[in-house]
Design a protein around this motif. Structure first.
Motif, mmCIF file in Angstrom:
data_model
loop_
_atom_site.group_PDB
_atom_site.id
_atom_site.type_symbol
_atom_site.label_atom_id
_atom_site.label_comp_id
_atom_site.label_asym_id
_atom_site.label_seq_id
_atom_site.Cartn_x
_atom_site.Cartn_y
_atom_site.Cartn_z
ATOM 1 N N TRP A 128 0.826 -1.205 0.000
ATOM 2 C CA TRP A 128 0.000 0.000 0.000
ATOM 3 C C TRP A 128 0.863 1.260 0.000
ATOM 4 O O TRP A 128 0.520 2.262 -0.634
ATOM 5 C CB TRP A 128 -0.942 -0.012 1.204
ATOM 6 N N ARG A 186 1.147 2.041 -3.218
ATOM 7 C CA ARG A 186 -0.180 2.052 -3.861
ATOM 8 C C ARG A 186 -0.344 0.914 -4.870
ATOM 9 O O ARG A 186 -0.863 1.102 -5.976
ATOM 10 C CB ARG A 186 -0.444 3.412 -4.535
ATOM 11 N N SER A 213 -6.154 2.210 -5.287
ATOM 12 C CA SER A 213 -6.321 3.425 -4.468
ATOM 13 C C SER A 213 -7.491 3.212 -3.507
ATOM 14 O O SER A 213 -7.311 2.625 -2.455
ATOM 15 C CB SER A 213 -6.517 4.657 -5.357
ATOM 16 N N THR A 214 -8.700 3.629 -3.919
ATOM 17 C CA THR A 214 -9.842 3.403 -3.026
ATOM 18 C C THR A 214 -10.695 2.248 -3.546
ATOM 19 O O THR A 214 -10.651 1.908 -4.735
ATOM 20 C CB THR A 214 -10.729 4.654 -2.926
ATOM 21 N N SER A 224 -14.784 0.279 -2.587
ATOM 22 C CA SER A 224 -16.008 0.448 -1.787
ATOM 23 C C SER A 224 -16.346 -0.882 -1.131
ATOM 24 O O SER A 224 -16.179 -1.936 -1.745
ATOM 25 C CB SER A 224 -17.159 0.933 -2.659
ATOM 26 N N THR A 240 -16.924 4.145 0.752
ATOM 27 C CA THR A 240 -15.693 4.129 -0.043
ATOM 28 C C THR A 240 -14.528 4.438 0.890
ATOM 29 O O THR A 240 -14.594 5.395 1.676
ATOM 30 C CB THR A 240 -15.774 5.177 -1.181
ATOM 31 N N VAL A 241 -13.504 3.616 0.828
ATOM 32 C CA VAL A 241 -12.363 3.784 1.755
ATOM 33 C C VAL A 241 -11.057 3.526 1.017
ATOM 34 O O VAL A 241 -11.043 2.836 -0.008
ATOM 35 C CB VAL A 241 -12.460 2.786 2.947
ATOM 36 N N PRO A 242 -9.938 4.040 1.543
ATOM 37 C CA PRO A 242 -8.650 3.635 0.977
ATOM 38 C C PRO A 242 -8.521 2.119 1.098
ATOM 39 O O PRO A 242 -8.978 1.537 2.098
ATOM 40 C CB PRO A 242 -7.632 4.344 1.879
ATOM 41 N N GLU A 260 -7.640 0.501 4.380
ATOM 42 C CA GLU A 260 -8.700 0.487 5.412
ATOM 43 C C GLU A 260 -9.640 -0.695 5.182
ATOM 44 O O GLU A 260 -10.142 -1.294 6.134
ATOM 45 C CB GLU A 260 -9.501 1.803 5.384
#
Ligand SMILES: Cc1cc2nc3c(=O)[nH]c(=O)nc-3n(C[C@H](O)[C@H](O)[C@H](O)COP(=O)(O)OP(=O)(O)OC[C@H]3O[C@@H](n4cnc5c(N)ncnc54)[C@H](O)[C@@H]3O)c2cc1C
Length: 456
Positions: A121, A124, A213-214, A216, A292-294, A297
């Motif tokens: 991460w 990324r 990246s993000t 959901s 929606t989260v990174p 997470e």
């Protein structure tokens, strides 16, 4: 013990952090994640570098001592420990190097998944892998590796490009080999789903990784009374949605009385709300969360389900090639109504279906054969006190047998010592080829345990 150690003075010496039974850390060092097992190895060696692994394998072979490879200790059946033998533990070999430009990551096999996700991460990128934070990438990868990115990016082993492995050589030796599509391609094939502990000790993996990246995520909770509505709906829906969405469902014991479905979409919250509509229309959801989260997470969100569980467990697995008929759902209801305690459950995850990266690979292209399955199941029972053990194990076994007409095989990473025809269950039509690879790389059957691939 003193005498044995003196004898160990001849021949190859152990190197690395060596823990004998008289060491104060021995008890912690010998424990498996599943506390149902309490084995007493002769010695545990925590390897720091590949040479320590080579020395340990030689040491064991020279003395005729049984050995086990260990990474994250999460084997369901305690296969990474052994009474009276040597545990060759790679958990202190945990470097991670990311080459974002070429979309590859070099990951040492001692890493727990949480560390792999975090290190990747930071650049990324992501690797499709499992949910529990402390599962070892070492064992997970060799058996397959399923998780919330599976339907889009495949199993962990599908992204494995290269393995560095210590294998037995000659009468008492050990050596390192590099395994990839050009060199020892047959062992790469076997390392993609053939299961840990069979051929040698993997020390380094090279994986293909994907930019991320993000994402959901969703979570929907229902009451138990909706089981007959929700379970069949999820079973039809989950393999039919876009491959960017992988989801799970867990039916808890009746004493708990909940059904929870979770999932992850590579996409936005609005799209996810639209995609989960058929689920929301089944029964009466009592709690719904869409967010929606990174990506990092999201890994923590899914990891939570695996924390704070009872310390001892019996789990068995199976694959669904089509939705369970009504009779199958009835069996789930019956067993969970009479579960040994509130810590029992049925869990399932979508794997196949619409454009799934898992199903796109042919069943013989890697050692992992269950490519056409739509879902995978886990039937589990957990407990704390030994007095409860027998009842729990018997319940899982009766449950497995009752569902057998409707499901197929088992995942080698969900091993179950009760399954008599485990070669067929884990490997299907790939077993004969796995035996050929075994004969070539481990003809003396140095790497063996209760359900290891035999040489003959
Ligand atoms: C709480 C929990 C959650 C899980 N969640 C998932 C999930 O989301 N997805 C999924 O696919 N699976 C999951 N699993 C199953 C998991 O994939 C297997 O238990 C896996 O074998 C664990 O690997 P490990 O390295 O932690 O275990 P270990 O017990 O260390 O090893 C497992 C097997 O692999 C062998 N092995 C270990 N390291 C090596 C090595 N370096 N080289 C060669 N052989 C080796 C061992 O000898 C043993 O036979 C979960 C398991 C648990 C207990």
């Amino acid at each position: 013990m003193g005498q044995k150690r003196k004898k160990a003075g001849t021949g190859t010496q152990l190197t690395g952090r060596i823990v004998f039974p008289d060491n104060p850390t021995y008890n912690a060092a010998r424990m498996e994640f599943n506390r149902r097992f309490s084995k007493f190895p002769r010695v545990i060696v925590f390897c720091k570098r590949t040479q320590d692994v080579i020395n340990a394998v030689k040491w064991a072979r020279e003395r005729g001592v049984r050995l086990r490879a260990r990474s994250g200790r999460h084997s369901y059946e305690g296969f990474s420990s052994v009474n009276g033998g040597i545990i060759i533990d790679v958990s202190e070999m945990n470097k991670v190097k990311v080459d974002r430009k070429n979309r590859v990551a070099h990951v040492q096999t001692g890493n727990p998944l949480e560390r792999v996700y975090r290190k990747l991460w930071n650049k990324r990128v992501a690797l499709p892998a499992g949910t529990a934070p402390d599962v070892g990438v070492g064992g997970l990868t060799l058996g397959g590796g399923i998780g919330l990115l599976s339907r889009k990016y495949g199993l962990t082993c599908d992204n494995l490009k290269q393995v560095k492995m210590v294998v037995a050589s000659g009468r008492c030796g050990a050596k390192t080999i590099i395994v990839n599509k050009n060199k020892h391609a047959d062992l790469l094939w076997a390392s993609r789903g053939g299961g840990g502990g069979n051929f040698g000790i993997a020390t380094d993996y090279t994986f293909r990784v994907r930019p991320i990246s993000t994402v959901s995520i969703f979570s929907i909770t229902w009451k138990w009374r909706d089981l007959e509505k929700v379970f069949p709906t999820w079973q039809r829906w989950s393999p039919s949605v876009t491959n960017r969405l992988t989801s799970t469902i867990e039916v808890a014991a009746k004493q708990v009385g909940t059904i929870v479905s979770t999932g992850q979409l590579l996409g936005g919250a609005e799209e996810l709300r639209r995609l989960i509509k058929p689920l929301l229309q089944a029964g009466t959801p009592v709690k719904v969360k869409v967010q929606t989260v990174p990506f990092i997470e999201a890994t923590k969100f899914f990891a939570e389900a695996d924390l704070n569980l009872e310390p001892k467990f019996k789990i068995t697995g199976a694959y669904g090639f089509k939705p369970l008929p009504r009779e199958g759902v009835r069996i789930i209801r019956d067993f969970l109504s009479k579960a040994p305690n509130k810590h029992a459950s049925v869990w399932s995850q979508s794997l196949g279906g619409a454009g799934s990266a898992v199903s796109r690979v042919a069943p013989t292209a890697t050692a992992y054969p269950h490519r056409k399955a739509e879902t995978i199941y886990e039937l589990s029972a957990r407990w704390r006190n030994d007095g409860e053990q027998q009842r729990n194990i018997q319940w899982v076994e009766r449950f497995r047998k009752a569902l057998r007409p409707f499901v197929t095989g088992d995942y080698v990473n969900f091993p179950d010592l009760q399954i008599k025809n485990w070669p067929k269950a884990y490997y299907g039509g790939n077993f004969a080829r796995l035996k050929r690879v075994k004969r070539k790389y481990d003809p003396h059957n140095v790497f063996r345990f209760a359900q290891s691939i035999p040489v003959d």
